[in-house]
Design an enzyme around this catalytic site. Structure first.
Site, short mmCIF file in Angstrom:
data_model
loop_
_atom_site.label_atom_id
_atom_site.label_comp_id
_atom_site.label_asym_id
_atom_site.label_seq_id
_atom_site.Cartn_x
_atom_site.Cartn_y
_atom_site.Cartn_z
NE ARG A 69 37.75 52.80 7.80
CZ ARG A 69 36.60 52.30 8.21
NH1 ARG A 69 35.84 51.63 7.38
NH2 ARG A 69 36.20 52.48 9.45
CE LYS B 248 41.24 44.91 27.70
NZ LYS B 248 40.86 45.22 29.04
CG ASP C 259 46.70 40.87 30.51
OD1 ASP C 259 46.75 42.01 31.04
OD2 ASP C 259 46.00 39.96 30.95
CG HIS C 260 47.60 47.11 29.83
ND1 HIS C 260 46.34 46.87 29.35
CD2 HIS C 260 47.45 47.80 30.95
CE1 HIS C 260 45.47 47.40 30.18
NE2 HIS C 260 46.10 47.98 31.16
CE LYS D 136 49.22 48.51 35.00
NZ LYS D 136 49.74 49.87 34.81
CD GLU E 50 38.51 50.60 34.27
OE1 GLU E 50 39.13 51.21 33.39
OE2 GLU E 50 37.62 49.78 34.03
CG ASP F 80 37.02 45.50 29.31
OD1 ASP F 80 37.78 45.29 28.34
OD2 ASP F 80 36.97 46.59 29.92
CG HIS G 192 43.44 43.03 32.88
ND1 HIS G 192 44.37 42.85 31.89
CD2 HIS G 192 42.66 44.06 32.48
CE1 HIS G 192 44.15 43.72 30.92
NE2 HIS G 192 43.12 44.47 31.26
CE LYS H 240 34.71 50.28 31.65
NZ LYS H 240 36.09 50.78 31.67
#
Ligand SMILES: NC(=O)c1ccc[n+]([C@@H]2O[C@H](COP(=O)([O-])OP(=O)(O)OC[C@H]3O[C@@H](n4cnc5c(N)ncnc54)[C@H](OP(=O)(O)O)[C@@H]3O)[C@@H](O)[C@H]2O)c1
Lengths: 298, 506
Positions: free
Chosen positions: B60, B167, B196-197, B201, B235, B254, B259, B357
């Site tokens: 937009r 996701k 699902d990255h 891998k 993380e 998440d 994962h 995290k």
């Protein structure tokens, strides 16, 4: 770098291990041994390119330089382990005098246990790589017809001496061309009538690419020589017009297809390292190369 | 008609996508700029995209094609992995188009149809287009609806249309089923690619290679020898600027739902008949169906919220102080749970999953922890320092494998045993030849190769496992606070201590 003079294969192996210990990383994750058989003109480029590949395929690189010019037999070595050039182990060995004929005896104690061995001749190669004393240890034998004095003769020799496990860098230099051509034919383009390959005079890749296309299409192939570097273009006569791929510069080519607008595609000229890396990705025989080289009309 | 230039003998030719284009929704978003557009450039740079590849942006914004091209350019410059080459950029640039409009405006989709048809005409994309929905999931229904009514989503025998979704695939079983049903009315199952990255891998794919290509590990891969399995994704960052996305979602939805359960499936599944997508999926679905939660969720789950603290030498704020977060939020930023797998191979072996995290460092690993030897013929003092043997798949960073076992300490007069680790790392993650997960996955979408994408059954099984835990937590009030920069809340240690076990420090 460590220099050893008047040394032996066993002493070189010990020196490599000692250097590993000194660096505090006595265990290694090497996946293969690469034997490079070269002369003084080719050894440095070949070794350097291979060392860069060790980032991807951790390996021990042994460069053997036969120097029959000396009278006394002597082995001299330069060793570097995990330096700035790459994480691999590199030993450059000069074999002087009568020893030049017995490179095999120097190589044996240096082969990593129980992992594949690959031999690579950047310049002139033996007539039967698989029967060569060093080739015999190696499951993959890489030659480079473009590095030979007479590329035509080199191809004839490769054809006569072919055994599964042999490959040639002139063939690896075709891969990107082959891959963009194959991609172009993923969308059906109809019957092929005639193929024209244009490129550098006497360049063996031009010959191999033409032979492959002729075989796969069952079409006639015409070769046009020029003064460019490597392969410059491929044009294919189709029922409804001409399709062609023409190199424009070091990185791109232009593709023309019937009924479609001209388009730019990536076709980067690759470094020696990239070619060696491609060779080491698969260590089983390259049957397509085998088919092309053994049926080459030359 | 088959391609005469492709032969099974020919192992050297790389896979290149056939004629196609991509339509990207959400081009101004974080994911599009940091991952998707750079990955497309990297693929082009490595020569994996077909001649005439086209990228259509949709947003937009009152932009012309050039304005969008500038956005792509900036994102490539900043985030691409391979060096910037003007030639590659020019090629890509010729195929860049922009369609301005609101996601709910039918006229915009008519314009999109026109642009796509024009690209087929001008650039030879052959009617093959992937629609990448890099937009908040709440907007999927509108977009899918319009893709359907405008005819853009229709597959024909010689031109494909595919959809890529990111996701979260729902926020519980019910919403996931609704989403899957919705997607299913527009695209057939084979045309839906869920990213699902993690599955892109190399090391994740290596789990299957190591397990099923070797004789040395598989005999030990069961409850006779394995004591427990610990799957951790830590993380070091906080939620960054993604408060809107994260609050109300939390760590379990998440990360664990997708994962970690995928990693569990690959670690625990039986050998597939072949590596064909359908066979691997069948085994993953079987093992996920056998996953059971503990009865006492209070004893076997743990959660937490990061509090202010020091992280690697820098002061950081707590979750509740982050901009855009409700100071009374109950969203967890750390989640851990035990699950069991009810089958012969794994009965009695707990699988511990945890993610958080603002933990000590960024690391993802799968640790298979073995039992102690049944008898140790040493003096008790000699084996005091000996822990359990372990095989660890390091997923990121420093992708590789670590084996831990006991060995004699040198220079001691009696036999003293201590743990040593042996490490293997194949290749290096920083060369041009080692692609990012997104490159691999986007190429697979364009080629139409499905093994690395979860299907809706796996997604729904994930929610079936997780939903009771989420429901339980929803009644428990505020999660425990944990100091940023450490390894998470104390409750997680108590959770393992109850089982007589301990977390390894990753
Ligand atoms: N970022 C990540 O690392 C990551 C990781 C995993 C999954 N995902 C998923 O990937 C998708 C995109 O994530 P993201 O982080 O890129 O999200 P984002 O930064 O919030 O971007 C969302 C995009 O959607 C557009 N958008 C939002 N509301 C809209 C509306 N009402 N009408 C039209 N366009 C609207 C935005 O355009 P405007 O600029 O016009 O608002 C923006 O381009 C989401 O499904 C997310 O869950 C993201």
């Amino acid at each position: 770098m460590i220099r050893l003079e008047q040394t032996s294969g066993g002493a070189v192996a010990a020196a490599i291990n000692a250097e590993r210990h000194r660096l505090g990383s006595p265990t290694t994750g090497m996946v293969l041994t690469l034997l490079i058989i070269a002369d003084e003109d080719t050894q440095s480029d070949a070794t350097g390119a291979a060392a860069a590949v060790a980032r991807q395929h951790p390996m021990r690189i042994i460069t053997l330089i036969p120097r029959a010019d000396a009278r006394v037999s002597q082995l001299d070595a330069e060793i570097s382990v995990g330096g700035d050039d790459g994480p691999g182990e590199v030993a450059v060995l000069r074999l002087r005098g009568e020893l030049a004929e017995h490179g095999n005896s120097v190589a044996i104690p240096l082969l990593l246990p129980d992992t594949p061995v690959v031999a690579y001749w950047p310049g002139d190669a033996p007539a039967h790589p698989a029967d060569d004393p060093i080739g015999r240890h190696s499951q993959r034998r890489i030659t480079d017809a473009a590095g030979a004095q007479d590329p035509w003769e080199a191809l004839r020799v490769l054809k006569r001496g072919y055994q599964p496990g042999d490959t040639d860098l002139a063939w690896a230099r075709c891969t990107q061309w082959r891959s963009v051509l194959a991609a172009a034919f993923d969308a059906p383009l109809g019957d092929v009538r005639h193929v024209r390959v244009e490129g550098e005079r006497n360049n063996p890749s031009v010959i191999l690419l033409g032979a492959w296309l002729g075989q796969q299409f069952g079409a006639t192939v015409e070769t046009v020589w020029n003064d460019a570097l490597g392969i410059s273009s491929v044009s294919i006569d189709l029922a409804d017009g001409l399709m062609s791929i023409t190199r424009q510069d070091e990185k791109t080519a232009c593709i023309v297809r019937p009924g479609r607008a001209e388009a730019q595609i990536t076709l980067a000229r690759r470094s020696l390292s990239a070619l060696i890396a491609e060779e080491l990705r698969r260590l089983d025989p390259d049957d397509m190369y085998g088919q092309v080289i053994t049926t080459l009309e030359i | 008609m088959s391609n005469p230039l492709r032969s099974p003998l020919d192992q050297r030719l790389p896979r290149i996508a056939g004629p196609c284009g991509m339509v990207l929704f959400g081009v101004t978003g974080d994911l599009a700029r940091k991952k998707v557009m750079p990955a497309i450039y990297d693929l082009a740079n490595r020569g994996f995209l077909p001649p005439g590849f086209s990228l259509v942006g949709f947003a937009r914004r009152d932009w012309a094609d050039e304005d969008f091209a500038q956005i792509v350019h900036d994102s490539v410059r900043e985030h691409a992995r391979t060096p910037f080459r003007e030639e590659t950029w020019q090629q890509l640039c010729e195929g860049i188009r922009f369609v301005a409009g609101d996601l709910g405006d039918p006229a915009a989709y008519d314009e999109l149809s026109r642009v796509v048809a024009e690209l087929d005409e001008q650039r030879g994309t052959g009617g093959n287009h992937a629609f990448y929905l890099s937009i908040p999931p709440g907007l999927f229904p509108v977009v899918l609806e319009h893709l359907k009514t405008s005819g853009l989503a229709a597959n024909t025998p010689d031109a494909w249309r595919r959809v890529v979704i990111e996701k979260p695939f729902g926020h519980d079983l019910k919403s996931a089923q609704e989403l899957n049903a919705l997607v299913g009315t527009v695209f057939d199952t084979g045309s839906v690619f869920r990213i699902d990255h993690y599955l892109g891998k190399e090391t994740v794919q290596n789990i299957l290679a190591v397990r099923f290509a070797n004789e040395m590990f598989e005999p030990l891969w069961n409850s006779n020898y394995v004591d427990n399995v610990q799957i951790t994704m830590a993380e070091d960052i906080g939620i960054g600027g993604r408060a809107g996305y994260y609050d109300g979602i939390g760590a379990a939805r998440d990360v664990i739902q997708n994962h970690l359960l995928q990693l569990l499936a690959l670690t625990a599944m039986e050998e597939p008949l072949t590596f064909a997508a359908a066979e691997v999926r069948a085994e993953k679905e079987k093992v996920l169906s056998a996953v059971r939660l503990p009865k006492d969720l209070a004893a076997h789950t743990a959660r937490g919220q990061y509090a202010a603290g020091w992280q690697g030498g820098t002061p950081v704020v707590g979750y509740l102080q982050e901009e855009g977060i409700d100071p009374s939020s109950h969203t967890e930023t750390f989640a851990a749970m035990r699950v069991d797998i009810d089958n012969r191979r794994w009965a009695g072996v707990p699988f511990y999953l945890r993610t958080g995290k603002r933990l000590g460092r960024r690391v993802t690993e799968v640790a298979v922890v073995f039992k102690r030897a049944p008898h140790l013929p040493f003096l008790a003092e000699a084996v005091q320092e000996l822990g359990n043997n372990a095989l660890v798949f390091r997923i990121q960073p420093d992708e590789g494998i670590t084996v831990r076992f006991g060995s004699k300490v040198p220079d001691t007069s009696s036999i003293e045993v201590r743990d040593v680790t042996m490490d293997f790392q194949y290749g290096e993650a920083f060369t041009e030849s080692s692609p990012e997960a997104y490159e691999r996955l986007i190429l697979d979408v364009l080629i139409g190769d499905p093994p690395l994408f979860p299907r809706h059954v796996e997604v729904e099984l994930g929610w079936t496992i997780l939903d009771p835990v989420l429901d339980y937590w929803a009644e428990q009030g505020q999660p425990d606070q944990y100091a940023s920069g450490g390894w998470g809340p104390q409750v997680q240690y108590e959770m393992l201590a109850r089982d007589g076990r301990a977390w390894r420090r990753p």
